[in-house]
Motif scaffolding. Structure first.
Motif, PDB file in Angstrom:
ATOM      1  N   GLY A 231     -10.818   0.113  -4.229  1.00  0.00           N
ATOM      2  CA  GLY A 231     -10.700   1.511  -4.617  1.00  0.00           C
ATOM      3  C   GLY A 231     -11.371   2.437  -3.626  1.00  0.00           C
ATOM      4  O   GLY A 231     -12.122   1.989  -2.749  1.00  0.00           O
TER       5      GLY A 231
ATOM      6  N   THR B 179       2.902   4.222  -1.327  1.00  0.00           N
ATOM      7  CA  THR B 179       3.115   4.885  -2.615  1.00  0.00           C
ATOM      8  C   THR B 179       4.444   5.620  -2.677  1.00  0.00           C
ATOM      9  O   THR B 179       4.930   5.899  -3.773  1.00  0.00           O
ATOM     10  N   ASP B 180       5.041   5.932  -1.544  1.00  0.00           N
ATOM     11  CA  ASP B 180       6.349   6.589  -1.530  1.00  0.00           C
ATOM     12  C   ASP B 180       7.416   5.521  -1.793  1.00  0.00           C
ATOM     13  O   ASP B 180       7.558   4.559  -1.027  1.00  0.00           O
TER      14      ASP B 180
ATOM     15  N   PRO C  15      -4.422   3.411  -9.246  1.00  0.00           N
ATOM     16  CA  PRO C  15      -4.086   4.505  -8.328  1.00  0.00           C
ATOM     17  C   PRO C  15      -5.163   4.671  -7.250  1.00  0.00           C
ATOM     18  O   PRO C  15      -6.357   4.536  -7.537  1.00  0.00           O
ATOM     19  N   ALA C  16      -4.710   4.916  -6.030  1.00  0.00           N
ATOM     20  CA  ALA C  16      -5.568   5.149  -4.859  1.00  0.00           C
ATOM     21  C   ALA C  16      -6.275   3.886  -4.355  1.00  0.00           C
ATOM     22  O   ALA C  16      -7.071   3.949  -3.429  1.00  0.00           O
TER      23      ALA C  16
ATOM     24  N   ASN D 136       0.797  -1.226   0.000  1.00  0.00           N
ATOM     25  CA  ASN D 136       0.000   0.000   0.000  1.00  0.00           C
ATOM     26  C   ASN D 136       0.830   1.276   0.000  1.00  0.00           C
ATOM     27  O   ASN D 136       0.271   2.359  -0.164  1.00  0.00           O
TER      28      ASN D 136
ATOM     29  N   HIS E 200       0.381   0.059  -8.471  1.00  0.00           N
ATOM     30  CA  HIS E 200      -0.021   1.431  -8.135  1.00  0.00           C
ATOM     31  C   HIS E 200      -0.325   2.242  -9.398  1.00  0.00           C
ATOM     32  O   HIS E 200      -1.254   3.052  -9.399  1.00  0.00           O
ATOM     33  N   GLU E 201       0.438   2.033 -10.456  1.00  0.00           N
ATOM     34  CA  GLU E 201       0.186   2.741 -11.713  1.00  0.00           C
ATOM     35  C   GLU E 201      -1.148   2.332 -12.315  1.00  0.00           C
ATOM     36  O   GLU E 201      -1.886   3.163 -12.825  1.00  0.00           O
ATOM     37  N   ARG E 202      -1.451   1.057 -12.257  1.00  0.00           N
ATOM     38  CA  ARG E 202      -2.685   0.553 -12.864  1.00  0.00           C
ATOM     39  C   ARG E 202      -3.908   0.855 -12.017  1.00  0.00           C
ATOM     40  O   ARG E 202      -5.001   1.081 -12.537  1.00  0.00           O
TER      41      ARG E 202
ATOM     42  N   ALA F  24       5.025  -1.245  -7.745  1.00  0.00           N
ATOM     43  CA  ALA F  24       4.860   0.066  -8.391  1.00  0.00           C
ATOM     44  C   ALA F  24       3.933  -0.044  -9.599  1.00  0.00           C
ATOM     45  O   ALA F  24       3.122   0.856  -9.848  1.00  0.00           O
ATOM     46  N   SER F  25       4.021  -1.144 -10.335  1.00  0.00           N
ATOM     47  CA  SER F  25       3.157  -1.315 -11.512  1.00  0.00           C
ATOM     48  C   SER F  25       1.692  -1.444 -11.108  1.00  0.00           C
ATOM     49  O   SER F  25       0.803  -0.985 -11.834  1.00  0.00           O
TER      50      SER F  25
END
Length: 122
Positions: free
Chosen positions: A87, A18-19, A62-63, A16, A58-60, A55-56
């Protein structure tokens, strides 16, 4: 509380986060150096591969966040639990179960994920 509860909590925190800097630190605390994660859609090897994989997601999505759905079950070095990816509006993008092996350092050496439901690719 299961003996593996803190490890599974770090696992979800890593997924979870994002940083990127904090996520890599969580990955190092959660996974052994040569750990492998695999499910029907993703694969990551070692800390860098696992970070790239997360990371991929998170890109697909987001949030979206991963959350634990079941109690953590385990014996010896074996752990299993179920989760969902949700979501902000409550939409569930994926649901599944993970089976993991914990090494002598208390980190995951392998995680195998099974998808019960998943969003269709764009």
């Amino acid at each position: 509380m299961n003996a593996h509860t803190p490890l599974v909590a770090r696992y979800f925190a890593a997924w979870n986060e994002t940083d990127a800097v904090r996520r890599r630190a969580l990955i190092a605390e959660t996974y052994a150096e040569g750990a492998v994660y695999v499910d029907p859609m993703l694969e990551g090897k070692g800390h860098e591969g696992i970070d790239t994989m997360i990371a991929s997601v998170h890109e697909r999505f987001p949030a979206f966040v991963f959350r634990l759905l079941t109690d953590i079950d385990g014996f010896g070095p074996y752990v299993r639990f179920s989760w969902e990816l949700v979501g902000p509006d409550g939409t569930v993008a994926a649901r599944g179960s993970d089976f993991a092996v914990v090494d002598a350092t208390g980190r995951f050496s392998s995680v195998t994920g099974f998808l019960d439901a998943a969003a269709q690719p764009d």
